[in-house]
Design a protein around this motif. Structure first.
Motif, PDB file in Angstrom:
ATOM      1  N   PRO A 184       0.849  -1.092  -0.075  1.00  0.00           N
ATOM      2  CA  PRO A 184       0.100   0.102   0.037  1.00  0.00           C
ATOM      3  C   PRO A 184       0.769   1.271   0.067  1.00  0.00           C
ATOM      4  N   ASP A 185       1.922   1.377   0.594  1.00  0.00           N
ATOM      5  CA  ASP A 185       2.933   2.580   0.567  1.00  0.00           C
ATOM      6  C   ASP A 185       3.887   2.561  -0.239  1.00  0.00           C
ATOM      7  N   HIS A 186       4.095   1.514  -1.093  1.00  0.00           N
ATOM      8  CA  HIS A 186       4.956   1.356  -2.457  1.00  0.00           C
ATOM      9  C   HIS A 186       4.669   2.600  -3.441  1.00  0.00           C
ATOM     10  N   ALA A 187       5.956   2.897  -3.699  1.00  0.00           N
ATOM     11  CA  ALA A 187       5.716   4.244  -4.742  1.00  0.00           C
ATOM     12  C   ALA A 187       5.161   3.696  -6.087  1.00  0.00           C
ATOM     13  N   VAL A 188       5.893   2.362  -6.466  1.00  0.00           N
ATOM     14  CA  VAL A 188       5.329   1.916  -7.621  1.00  0.00           C
ATOM     15  C   VAL A 188       3.961   1.905  -7.899  1.00  0.00           C
ATOM     16  N   GLY A 189       3.221   1.242  -6.945  1.00  0.00           N
ATOM     17  CA  GLY A 189       1.848   1.314  -7.014  1.00  0.00           C
ATOM     18  C   GLY A 189       1.194   2.875  -7.421  1.00  0.00           C
ATOM     19  N   GLU A 190       1.487   3.818  -6.586  1.00  0.00           N
ATOM     20  CA  GLU A 190       1.166   4.939  -6.591  1.00  0.00           C
ATOM     21  C   GLU A 190       1.551   5.391  -8.067  1.00  0.00           C
ATOM     22  N   ALA A 191       2.584   5.387  -8.698  1.00  0.00           N
ATOM     23  CA  ALA A 191       3.114   6.002  -9.869  1.00  0.00           C
ATOM     24  C   ALA A 191       2.220   5.152 -10.940  1.00  0.00           C
ATOM     25  N   LEU A 192       1.891   3.939 -10.765  1.00  0.00           N
ATOM     26  CA  LEU A 192       0.945   3.456 -12.007  1.00  0.00           C
ATOM     27  C   LEU A 192      -0.419   3.916 -11.780  1.00  0.00           C
ATOM     28  N   LYS A 193      -1.052   4.051 -10.604  1.00  0.00           N
ATOM     29  CA  LYS A 193      -2.299   4.546 -10.406  1.00  0.00           C
ATOM     30  C   LYS A 193      -2.530   6.202 -10.863  1.00  0.00           C
ATOM     31  N   ARG A 194      -1.285   6.793 -10.678  1.00  0.00           N
ATOM     32  CA  ARG A 194      -1.437   8.232 -11.233  1.00  0.00           C
ATOM     33  C   ARG A 194      -1.179   8.258 -12.712  1.00  0.00           C
ATOM     34  N   PHE A 195      -0.571   7.459 -13.039  1.00  0.00           N
ATOM     35  CA  PHE A 195      -0.307   7.495 -14.759  1.00  0.00           C
ATOM     36  C   PHE A 195      -1.671   7.152 -15.262  1.00  0.00           C
ATOM     37  N   LEU A 196      -2.366   6.132 -14.926  1.00  0.00           N
ATOM     38  CA  LEU A 196      -3.758   5.639 -15.395  1.00  0.00           C
ATOM     39  C   LEU A 196      -4.840   6.945 -15.275  1.00  0.00           C
ATOM     40  N   ALA A 197      -4.478   7.642 -14.092  1.00  0.00           N
ATOM     41  CA  ALA A 197      -5.591   8.674 -13.749  1.00  0.00           C
ATOM     42  C   ALA A 197      -5.368  10.038 -14.352  1.00  0.00           C
ATOM     43  N   GLU A 198      -4.018  10.621 -14.506  1.00  0.00           N
ATOM     44  CA  GLU A 198      -3.375  11.519 -15.057  1.00  0.00           C
ATOM     45  C   GLU A 198      -3.402  11.937 -16.378  1.00  0.00           C
ATOM     46  N   LYS A 199      -2.925  10.785 -17.015  1.00  0.00           N
ATOM     47  CA  LYS A 199      -2.538  10.725 -18.475  1.00  0.00           C
ATOM     48  C   LYS A 199      -3.298   9.835 -19.598  1.00  0.00           C
ATOM     49  N   PRO A 200      -4.870  10.293 -19.556  1.00  0.00           N
ATOM     50  CA  PRO A 200      -5.774   9.357 -20.281  1.00  0.00           C
ATOM     51  C   PRO A 200      -5.456   9.820 -21.824  1.00  0.00           C
ATOM     52  N   ASP A 201      -5.047  10.992 -22.050  1.00  0.00           N
ATOM     53  CA  ASP A 201      -4.583  11.146 -23.398  1.00  0.00           C
ATOM     54  C   ASP A 201      -3.339  10.299 -24.112  1.00  0.00           C
ATOM     55  N   LEU A 202      -2.585   9.973 -22.864  1.00  0.00           N
ATOM     56  CA  LEU A 202      -1.353   8.951 -23.509  1.00  0.00           C
ATOM     57  C   LEU A 202      -1.711   7.615 -23.586  1.00  0.00           C
ATOM     58  N   ILE A 203      -2.788   6.993 -23.086  1.00  0.00           N
ATOM     59  CA  ILE A 203      -3.293   5.642 -22.976  1.00  0.00           C
ATOM     60  C   ILE A 203      -4.018   5.514 -24.192  1.00  0.00           C
ATOM     61  N   ARG A 204      -4.756   6.537 -24.633  1.00  0.00           N
ATOM     62  CA  ARG A 204      -5.621   6.170 -25.502  1.00  0.00           C
ATOM     63  C   ARG A 204      -5.331   5.565 -26.769  1.00  0.00           C
ATOM     64  N   ASP A 205      -6.108   4.445 -27.208  1.00  0.00           N
ATOM     65  CA  ASP A 205      -5.905   3.917 -28.482  1.00  0.00           C
ATOM     66  C   ASP A 205      -4.445   3.008 -28.539  1.00  0.00           C
ATOM     67  N   LYS A 206      -4.026   2.724 -27.122  1.00  0.00           N
ATOM     68  CA  LYS A 206      -2.840   1.773 -26.925  1.00  0.00           C
ATOM     69  C   LYS A 206      -2.932   0.549 -26.117  1.00  0.00           C
ATOM     70  N   ASN A 207      -2.360  -0.384 -26.331  1.00  0.00           N
ATOM     71  CA  ASN A 207      -2.386  -1.447 -25.838  1.00  0.00           C
ATOM     72  C   ASN A 207      -1.618  -1.378 -24.351  1.00  0.00           C
ATOM     73  N   ILE A 208      -2.508  -1.611 -23.344  1.00  0.00           N
ATOM     74  CA  ILE A 208      -1.927  -1.399 -22.162  1.00  0.00           C
ATOM     75  C   ILE A 208      -1.773  -2.664 -21.432  1.00  0.00           C
ATOM     76  N   VAL A 209      -0.740  -3.259 -21.029  1.00  0.00           N
ATOM     77  CA  VAL A 209      -0.564  -4.730 -20.645  1.00  0.00           C
ATOM     78  C   VAL A 209       0.055  -4.640 -19.196  1.00  0.00           C
ATOM     79  N   ILE A 210      -0.337  -5.392 -18.188  1.00  0.00           N
ATOM     80  CA  ILE A 210       0.316  -5.370 -16.854  1.00  0.00           C
ATOM     81  C   ILE A 210       0.684  -6.703 -16.544  1.00  0.00           C
ATOM     82  N   PHE A 211       1.939  -7.144 -16.181  1.00  0.00           N
ATOM     83  CA  PHE A 211       2.352  -8.376 -15.632  1.00  0.00           C
ATOM     84  C   PHE A 211       2.685  -7.962 -14.239  1.00  0.00           C
ATOM     85  N   SER A 212       1.927  -8.741 -13.266  1.00  0.00           N
ATOM     86  CA  SER A 212       2.127  -8.597 -11.759  1.00  0.00           C
ATOM     87  C   SER A 212       2.858  -9.882 -11.305  1.00  0.00           C
ATOM     88  N   PHE A 213       4.191  -9.735 -10.769  1.00  0.00           N
ATOM     89  CA  PHE A 213       4.822 -10.559 -10.351  1.00  0.00           C
ATOM     90  C   PHE A 213       4.581 -10.734  -8.780  1.00  0.00           C
TER      91      PHE A 213
END
Length: 235
Positions: A184-213
């Motif tokens: 919950p306090d990890h910077a990676v999770g925060e960065a990923l959430k921020r990217f999805l929320a703050e940059k909708p223009d950058l992810i539009r019409d792109k294939n976004i794939v997440i691999f969680s280890f």
């Protein structure tokens, strides 16, 4: 040695502790007898040097890895509709990966278990010019989550100079995230959430794939809805 000495000392001086140890040893011996029948050395030892065969069962390792890959989203029946094709030979792929170090012992130096280029290098090894030739090496770029966070912070500070990671994402057909260790306090999770929320223009019409280890519980339903495919690679 000091651990064994302190254990032996406590065993001699603490009768309750000694009783628990004796009970545990008795259980272990009972189970071993059930497995081996007796304790002759020829019975309990392998007929070969186990060190000589460790890592040699590639087929088994590959099968385990395949079974460990789990599709979280979308439903398997919908996958072919939302992701009908694999990355094309001339499509740009951006890998954004969490770096991860590990220690073999308390005194050992850190070794890089997952680098910023780990996923990209694996794709090149399997599908690059020296393998199946399905992708071109210059079409792949990789960045760390630290770079993504720095980019998001810089944008929020209204600095307009072009940033390499932004230009790469703008030109990408695929953005592949590798998440190794979320909490919950990890910077990676925060960065990923921020990217999805703050940059909708950058992810539009792109294939976004997440691999969680790691445990795949760090995104909510709204965030997952913005992703093309979400896989968990259980260990």
């Amino acid at each position: 040695t000091s651990t064994l000495d302190s254990f032996a000392k406590k065993y001699r001086e603490d009768s309750a502790f000694a009783e628990r140890v004796d009970e545990s040893v008795e259980k272990i011996i009972k189970l071993k007898l059930e497995i081996y029948g007796d304790f002759f050395l020829s019975t309990v030892l392998n007929s070969y040097n186990i060190a000589d065969v460790i890592g040699s069962s590639d087929d088994v390792t590959f099968e385990i890895a395949q079974q460990a890959a789990t599709l979280i989203s979308p439903d398997l029946s919908e996958l072919s509709a939302v992701l009908p094709e694999t990355p094309g030979r001339y499509e740009n792929v951006v890998f954004i990966s969490e770096t991860h170090q590990q220690y073999q012992c308390l005194q050992c130096e850190a070794t890089e278990a997952f680098s910023v280029d780990s996923f990209k290098n694996a794709v090149l090894r399997l599908y690059g010019p020296a393998a199946s030739g399905q992708i071109l090496s210059h079409k792949l770029t990789s960045y760390s989550f630290q770079s993504l966070t720095a980019y998001l912070d810089r944008v929020n500070q209204e600095q307009d100079e072009p940033i390499e990671i932004e230009e790469a994402i703008k030109g990408a057909h695929w953005i592949v995230f590798s998440v190794v260790n979320i909490d919950p306090d990890h910077a990676v999770g925060e960065a990923l959430k921020r990217f999805l929320a703050e940059k909708p223009d950058l992810i539009r019409d792109k294939n976004i794939v997440i691999f969680s280890f790691t445990a795949p519980y760090f995104l909510d339903a709204t965030e997952i809805s913005k992703i093309t495919a979400f896989y968990s690679m259980y260990g």
